[in-house]
Design a protein around this motif. Structure first.
Motif, PDB file in Angstrom:
ATOM      1  N   LYS A 222      44.787  85.515  31.270  1.00  0.00           N
ATOM      2  CA  LYS A 222      45.003  85.270  29.841  1.00  0.00           C
ATOM      3  C   LYS A 222      44.765  86.561  29.061  1.00  0.00           C
ATOM      4  O   LYS A 222      43.826  87.296  29.354  1.00  0.00           O
ATOM      5  CB  LYS A 222      44.047  84.181  29.354  1.00  0.00           C
ATOM      6  N   SER A 225      48.197  88.888  22.732  1.00  0.00           N
ATOM      7  CA  SER A 225      49.574  89.383  22.747  1.00  0.00           C
ATOM      8  C   SER A 225      50.209  89.231  21.370  1.00  0.00           C
ATOM      9  O   SER A 225      49.900  88.296  20.624  1.00  0.00           O
ATOM     10  CB  SER A 225      50.394  88.594  23.785  1.00  0.00           C
ATOM     11  N   GLU A 227      53.538  88.462  19.003  1.00  0.00           N
ATOM     12  CA  GLU A 227      54.541  87.410  19.129  1.00  0.00           C
ATOM     13  C   GLU A 227      55.687  87.862  20.027  1.00  0.00           C
ATOM     14  O   GLU A 227      56.130  89.013  19.957  1.00  0.00           O
ATOM     15  CB  GLU A 227      55.091  87.022  17.751  1.00  0.00           C
ATOM     16  N   VAL A 233      60.735  84.640  25.979  1.00  0.00           N
ATOM     17  CA  VAL A 233      59.714  83.781  26.596  1.00  0.00           C
ATOM     18  C   VAL A 233      60.353  82.764  27.532  1.00  0.00           C
ATOM     19  O   VAL A 233      59.889  82.526  28.650  1.00  0.00           O
ATOM     20  CB  VAL A 233      58.882  83.056  25.514  1.00  0.00           C
ATOM     21  N   THR A 244      59.000  91.940  27.814  1.00  0.00           N
ATOM     22  CA  THR A 244      58.472  91.967  26.448  1.00  0.00           C
ATOM     23  C   THR A 244      58.237  93.392  25.986  1.00  0.00           C
ATOM     24  O   THR A 244      57.880  93.611  24.836  1.00  0.00           O
ATOM     25  CB  THR A 244      57.131  91.206  26.382  1.00  0.00           C
ATOM     26  N   HIS A 272      52.862  80.895  25.736  1.00  0.00           N
ATOM     27  CA  HIS A 272      52.495  81.849  24.693  1.00  0.00           C
ATOM     28  C   HIS A 272      52.274  81.068  23.406  1.00  0.00           C
ATOM     29  O   HIS A 272      53.183  80.430  22.887  1.00  0.00           O
ATOM     30  CB  HIS A 272      53.608  82.885  24.494  1.00  0.00           C
ATOM     31  N   THR A 276      48.278  84.400  22.081  1.00  0.00           N
ATOM     32  CA  THR A 276      47.649  84.421  23.405  1.00  0.00           C
ATOM     33  C   THR A 276      48.695  84.089  24.456  1.00  0.00           C
ATOM     34  O   THR A 276      49.430  83.107  24.326  1.00  0.00           O
ATOM     35  CB  THR A 276      46.494  83.400  23.500  1.00  0.00           C
ATOM     36  N   PHE A 277      48.759  84.919  25.480  1.00  0.00           N
ATOM     37  CA  PHE A 277      49.698  84.675  26.579  1.00  0.00           C
ATOM     38  C   PHE A 277      48.890  84.316  27.820  1.00  0.00           C
ATOM     39  O   PHE A 277      47.933  85.012  28.178  1.00  0.00           O
ATOM     40  CB  PHE A 277      50.534  85.925  26.850  1.00  0.00           C
TER      41      PHE A 277
END
Length: 287
Positions: A222, A225, A227, A233, A244, A272, A276-277
């Motif tokens: 985790k 990140s 957007e 995505v 990305t 995402h 947070t990714f």
């Protein structure tokens, strides 16, 4: 013939990995074939010439793929060796200096320099913690990549959290696949966090969790990140060429992660949300 050139333009591969000599030789052969093709009237031999031309082109592409793969594997092995050497050097230097640190602390305590001793000990523990988090129970390959990524993250101010219930080396993966998986997961997270810190002006965080539940190994990475556009995505791990990152990146990292997961019968999911990714990977706990 024009169809062949259209296909050639769509190939996401640098054919020059074959080298100039091979490319020029194949081009000369293809020019000879085209010359014979144009110099004769319609005849059955045209079909043979066409197939021969196509065959040479496929030979070029297959050779380029093979050499490109070998080059990438060699580069990965060199990186892994460097990481192992760096980790060994750190552990060796810490062991070498251990008695010196004990002597320094002993001197401070004898002279009632309690505050100085506490500060010295805190700095010492922080340094040992960094190494211990990376190498505890791990095979050399995993220890090297974990220590290298931890060091890189801390160097640029990223909070690195390794929450590992057991060594990652427990995963039923070869050293090569384990390094590929961890290396690409953490590299992607580091780059995303650096961009996040650059644009948001606040510290980013990466957490790597590993545990075993109900016959499954769970690996969760985790990171903070920026957007990510929905169209990227949606296809990030679904197909080649999506990334990305800005610049000339080709999305190879996500493809290699997905390849390793599929190769070992695992399952990959990602989300995402709220800057947070998170990537969640499950492997069956079988050897």
């Amino acid at each position: 013939m024009p169809v062949t050139f259209l296909l050639y333009l769509k190939i996401h591969l640098s054919l020059w990995s074959l080298g100039a000599n091979w490319n020029y030789s194949l081009c000369v052969l293809q020019i000879i074939i085209i010359t014979v093709y144009l110099g004769t009237g319609p005849a059955p031999v045209h079909g043979v010439l066409f197939l021969l031309f196509i065959g040479l082109e496929f030979l070029r592409i297959a050779g380029a793929w093979r050499i490109s793969g070998l080059t990438q594997s060699n580069r990965q092995l060199e990186d892994e060796q460097k990481q192992l050497n760096d980790t060994f050097r750190v552990v060796r230097s810490e062991r070498h200096d251990f008695l010196k640190h004990i002597s320094a602390l002993h001197f401070m305590l004898e002279h009632d320099e309690i505050r100085e001793a506490k500060m010295y000990l805190n700095d010492l523990v922080d340094g040992y913690e960094e190494t211990n988090l990376s190498i505890r129970g791990e095979r050399g390959s995993a220890a090297g990549i974990l220590h290298d990524m931890y060091r890189k993250g801390r160097k640029v101010g990223i909070e690195m959290i390794y929450d590992l219930d057991m060594p990652l080396s427990t995963l039923p993966l070869s050293d090569k696949d384990l390094v590929t998986l961890l290396g690409n997961l953490l590299s992607n997270s580091l780059e995303a966090c650096e961009e996040f810190q650059k644009h948001k002006g606040k510290q980013a965080e990466i957490s790597l969790q590993f545990y075993k539940r109900s016959g499954l190994y769970m690996l969760i990475c985790k990171n903070d990140s920026l957007e990510i556009p929905p169209h990227i995505v949606d296809k990030l791990y679904a197909s080649y060429g999506h990334t990305t990152k800005t610049g000339t990146h080709e999305g190879l990292g996500t493809m290699m992660i997905d390849d390793v997961v599929k190769k070992h019968g695992g399952y990959l999911d990602f989300i995402h949300k709220n800057e947070t990714f998170m990537v969640k990977i499950k492997f069956p706990a079988v050897h």
